[in-house]
Scaffold this motif. Sequence first.
Motif, PDB file in Angstrom:
ATOM      1  N   ALA A   1       0.686  -1.282   0.074  1.00 14.82           N
ATOM      2  CA  ALA A   1      -0.182  -0.025  -0.400  1.00 14.82           C
ATOM      3  C   ALA A   1       0.814   1.180   0.004  1.00 14.82           C
ATOM      4  O   ALA A   1       2.229   1.257   0.177  1.00 14.82           O
ATOM      5  CB  ALA A   1      -1.135   0.048   1.196  1.00 14.82           C
ATOM      6  N   PHE A   2       0.180   2.648  -0.711  1.00 18.73           N
ATOM      7  CA  PHE A   2       1.281   3.424  -0.209  1.00 18.73           C
ATOM      8  C   PHE A   2       0.138   5.065   0.287  1.00 18.73           C
ATOM      9  O   PHE A   2      -1.060   4.331  -0.202  1.00 18.73           O
ATOM     10  CB  PHE A   2       1.808   4.034  -2.185  1.00 18.73           C
ATOM     11  CG  PHE A   2       2.495   2.954  -2.694  1.00 18.73           C
ATOM     12  CD1 PHE A   2       3.714   3.074  -2.253  1.00 18.73           C
ATOM     13  CD2 PHE A   2       1.867   1.805  -3.883  1.00 18.73           C
ATOM     14  CE1 PHE A   2       4.410   1.961  -3.457  1.00 18.73           C
ATOM     15  CE2 PHE A   2       2.541   1.519  -4.143  1.00 18.73           C
ATOM     16  CZ  PHE A   2       3.893   1.106  -4.139  1.00 18.73           C
ATOM     17  N   ARG A   3       1.167   5.006   0.755  1.00 20.33           N
ATOM     18  CA  ARG A   3      -0.228   6.378   1.378  1.00 20.33           C
ATOM     19  C   ARG A   3       0.352   8.117   0.247  1.00 20.33           C
ATOM     20  O   ARG A   3       1.314   8.140  -0.234  1.00 20.33           O
ATOM     21  CB  ARG A   3       0.710   7.073   2.631  1.00 20.33           C
ATOM     22  CG  ARG A   3      -0.042   8.029   3.151  1.00 20.33           C
ATOM     23  CD  ARG A   3       0.486   8.018   4.777  1.00 20.33           C
ATOM     24  NE  ARG A   3      -0.785   6.766   5.513  1.00 20.33           N
ATOM     25  CZ  ARG A   3      -1.755   6.553   6.182  1.00 20.33           C
ATOM     26  NH1 ARG A   3      -2.341   7.559   5.584  1.00 20.33           N
ATOM     27  NH2 ARG A   3      -1.744   5.271   6.512  1.00 20.33           N
TER      28      ARG A   3
ATOM     29  N   ALA B   1      -4.307  -0.200 -11.815  1.00 20.71           N
ATOM     30  CA  ALA B   1      -4.485  -1.493 -11.098  1.00 20.71           C
ATOM     31  C   ALA B   1      -3.954  -2.389 -10.110  1.00 20.71           C
ATOM     32  O   ALA B   1      -3.968  -3.337  -9.518  1.00 20.71           O
ATOM     33  CB  ALA B   1      -4.825  -2.129 -12.147  1.00 20.71           C
ATOM     34  N   GLY B   2      -2.658  -1.551 -10.543  1.00 21.18           N
ATOM     35  CA  GLY B   2      -0.929  -1.909  -9.839  1.00 21.18           C
ATOM     36  C   GLY B   2      -0.190  -3.422 -10.259  1.00 21.18           C
ATOM     37  O   GLY B   2       0.802  -3.727  -9.664  1.00 21.18           O
ATOM     38  N   LYS B   3      -0.120  -3.044 -11.479  1.00 25.27           N
ATOM     39  CA  LYS B   3       0.812  -4.056 -12.171  1.00 25.27           C
ATOM     40  C   LYS B   3       2.039  -4.035 -12.311  1.00 25.27           C
ATOM     41  O   LYS B   3       3.114  -4.733 -11.968  1.00 25.27           O
ATOM     42  CB  LYS B   3       0.374  -3.318 -14.179  1.00 25.27           C
ATOM     43  CG  LYS B   3      -0.921  -3.777 -14.743  1.00 25.27           C
ATOM     44  CD  LYS B   3      -1.205  -3.346 -15.405  1.00 25.27           C
ATOM     45  CE  LYS B   3      -1.046  -1.978 -16.568  1.00 25.27           C
ATOM     46  NZ  LYS B   3      -1.813  -1.047 -15.913  1.00 25.27           N
ATOM     47  N   SER B   4       2.497  -2.625 -12.357  1.00 24.12           N
ATOM     48  CA  SER B   4       3.949  -1.993 -12.156  1.00 24.12           C
ATOM     49  C   SER B   4       4.167  -2.742 -10.912  1.00 24.12           C
ATOM     50  O   SER B   4       5.447  -2.839 -10.827  1.00 24.12           O
ATOM     51  CB  SER B   4       4.066  -0.399 -12.595  1.00 24.12           C
ATOM     52  OG  SER B   4       4.459   0.029 -13.968  1.00 24.12           O
ATOM     53  N   THR B   5       3.642  -1.792  -9.954  1.00 22.82           N
ATOM     54  CA  THR B   5       4.296  -2.390  -8.002  1.00 22.82           C
ATOM     55  C   THR B   5       4.433  -3.624  -8.030  1.00 22.82           C
ATOM     56  O   THR B   5       5.093  -4.245  -7.599  1.00 22.82           O
ATOM     57  CB  THR B   5       2.859  -2.064  -7.098  1.00 22.82           C
ATOM     58  OG1 THR B   5       2.379  -0.953  -7.532  1.00 22.82           O
ATOM     59  CG2 THR B   5       3.260  -1.547  -5.790  1.00 22.82           C
ATOM     60  N   LEU B   6       2.756  -4.796  -8.668  1.00 27.35           N
ATOM     61  CA  LEU B   6       3.609  -6.254  -8.569  1.00 27.35           C
ATOM     62  C   LEU B   6       4.420  -6.803  -9.611  1.00 27.35           C
ATOM     63  O   LEU B   6       5.280  -7.339  -8.620  1.00 27.35           O
ATOM     64  CB  LEU B   6       2.668  -6.896  -9.393  1.00 27.35           C
ATOM     65  CG  LEU B   6       1.985  -8.441  -8.912  1.00 27.35           C
ATOM     66  CD1 LEU B   6       2.207  -8.905  -7.797  1.00 27.35           C
ATOM     67  CD2 LEU B   6       1.068  -9.195 -10.134  1.00 27.35           C
TER      68      LEU B   6
HETATM   69  P1  ADP Z   1      -0.233   0.528 -13.284  1.00 27.62           P
HETATM   70  O1  ADP Z   1       1.061   0.144 -13.289  1.00 27.62           O
HETATM   71  O2  ADP Z   1      -1.556  -0.603 -13.298  1.00 27.62           O
HETATM   72  O3  ADP Z   1      -0.562   1.715 -13.615  1.00 27.62           O
HETATM   73  P2  ADP Z   1       1.110   1.494 -10.860  1.00 27.62           P
HETATM   74  O4  ADP Z   1       0.773  -0.318  -9.686  1.00 27.62           O
HETATM   75  O5  ADP Z   1       1.423   1.684 -10.800  1.00 27.62           O
HETATM   76  O6  ADP Z   1       0.051   0.692 -11.213  1.00 27.62           O
HETATM   77  O7  ADP Z   1      -0.086   1.785  -9.543  1.00 27.62           O
HETATM   78  C1  ADP Z   1      -0.818   1.331  -8.689  1.00 27.62           C
HETATM   79  C2  ADP Z   1      -1.564   2.092  -7.861  1.00 27.62           C
HETATM   80  O8  ADP Z   1      -0.614   2.715  -6.672  1.00 27.62           O
HETATM   81  C3  ADP Z   1      -1.684   3.909  -8.444  1.00 27.62           C
HETATM   82  O9  ADP Z   1      -2.767   3.629  -7.888  1.00 27.62           O
HETATM   83  C4  ADP Z   1      -0.564   4.580  -7.800  1.00 27.62           C
HETATM   84  O10 ADP Z   1      -1.173   5.591  -7.364  1.00 27.62           O
HETATM   85  C5  ADP Z   1      -0.628   3.856  -6.830  1.00 27.62           C
HETATM   86  N1  ADP Z   1       1.669   3.981  -5.950  1.00 27.62           N
HETATM   87  C6  ADP Z   1       1.871   3.542  -7.160  1.00 27.62           C
HETATM   88  N2  ADP Z   1       3.246   3.227  -7.014  1.00 27.62           N
HETATM   89  C7  ADP Z   1       3.520   4.672  -5.755  1.00 27.62           C
HETATM   90  C8  ADP Z   1       3.935   4.675  -5.390  1.00 27.62           C
HETATM   91  N3  ADP Z   1       5.535   5.085  -5.047  1.00 27.62           N
HETATM   92  N4  ADP Z   1       3.936   6.139  -4.292  1.00 27.62           N
HETATM   93  C9  ADP Z   1       2.210   6.502  -4.179  1.00 27.62           C
HETATM   94  N5  ADP Z   1       1.447   5.711  -4.880  1.00 27.62           N
HETATM   95  C10 ADP Z   1       1.768   4.649  -6.145  1.00 27.62           C
END
Ligand code: ADP
Length: 257
Positions: free
Chosen positions: A27-29, A59-64
Amino acid sequence: MSSRGDERAPAPSQAGAWLVLRDVRRAFRQGRSLIHAVDGVSLDIEAGETIAVTGPSGAGKSTLLHLIGGLDMPDSGRIVVSGVDVHSLSRTAAARYRRSVGFVFQYYRLLGHLSPVDNVLSPLLGDGRVRPADVQWAGELLDLVDLPTDGRVAAGDLSGGEQQRVAIARALVGRPKLVIADEPTGALDSRTGEDVLDLIAALQAQWGFTLIMATHDPSVAAQCARQIRLLDGRVLTETRVQSRDPDALLRRVTGLG
Ligand code: ADP
């Protein structure tokens, strides 16, 4: 190429898959809100699979992908690759793990002032001295992605498609078992994007690495045998399709046959 998929709710149950994700959360704040970017993802991925992670922006793709590649830490849950929990490693071992993964990003992330060869070699620098055999290997990889190995060209002066080819060669320099590609065609025109995608697919067919590729583009996702759709950080659906004929793909990419 691919046939209609079999869509069903995800039910990870296999024990001992090559890559295992269990209830992974991050999760991100953002101001006062907490954004659950990855919200309880569990997956079992076998070595050599080609996986598209799809879903709309946010959707969370990059984060995953970052979590799987060790570029970010989950708040909870486990990611186990080949029996190793990648987030319980020492700093040195974690850095070694990251270097063992091939990364391809949307905007290439090359060192623009360096030559293509130096860019390809850059992941090896963390392991110490670059040997002459490595330089030769980098040249072979540039050949493989159909780029000149002229050391006088700065990578930043190449076209987008060429820069992504350098990035692909760089991803392969450590002979990775896992390649993570985050929207690899997202910054390219459709024709160049198709060429880059064909190249990745052909290399995957030849080398057999596990490919996890994030994309919001269904036609890109269709190149992968398994598609995992995310929404709000959760796995919404999984689709498996018959994989492409690797030999036909190789023939098309190499122009042979
Ligand atoms: P996608 O790759 O599917 O576009 P992301 O994984 O980039 O999605 O982002 C998922 C959610 O997490 C989004 O709401 C994005 O704004 C949030 N988010 C991702 N990285 C950060 C970060 N470093 N700080 C705050 N919020 C983030």
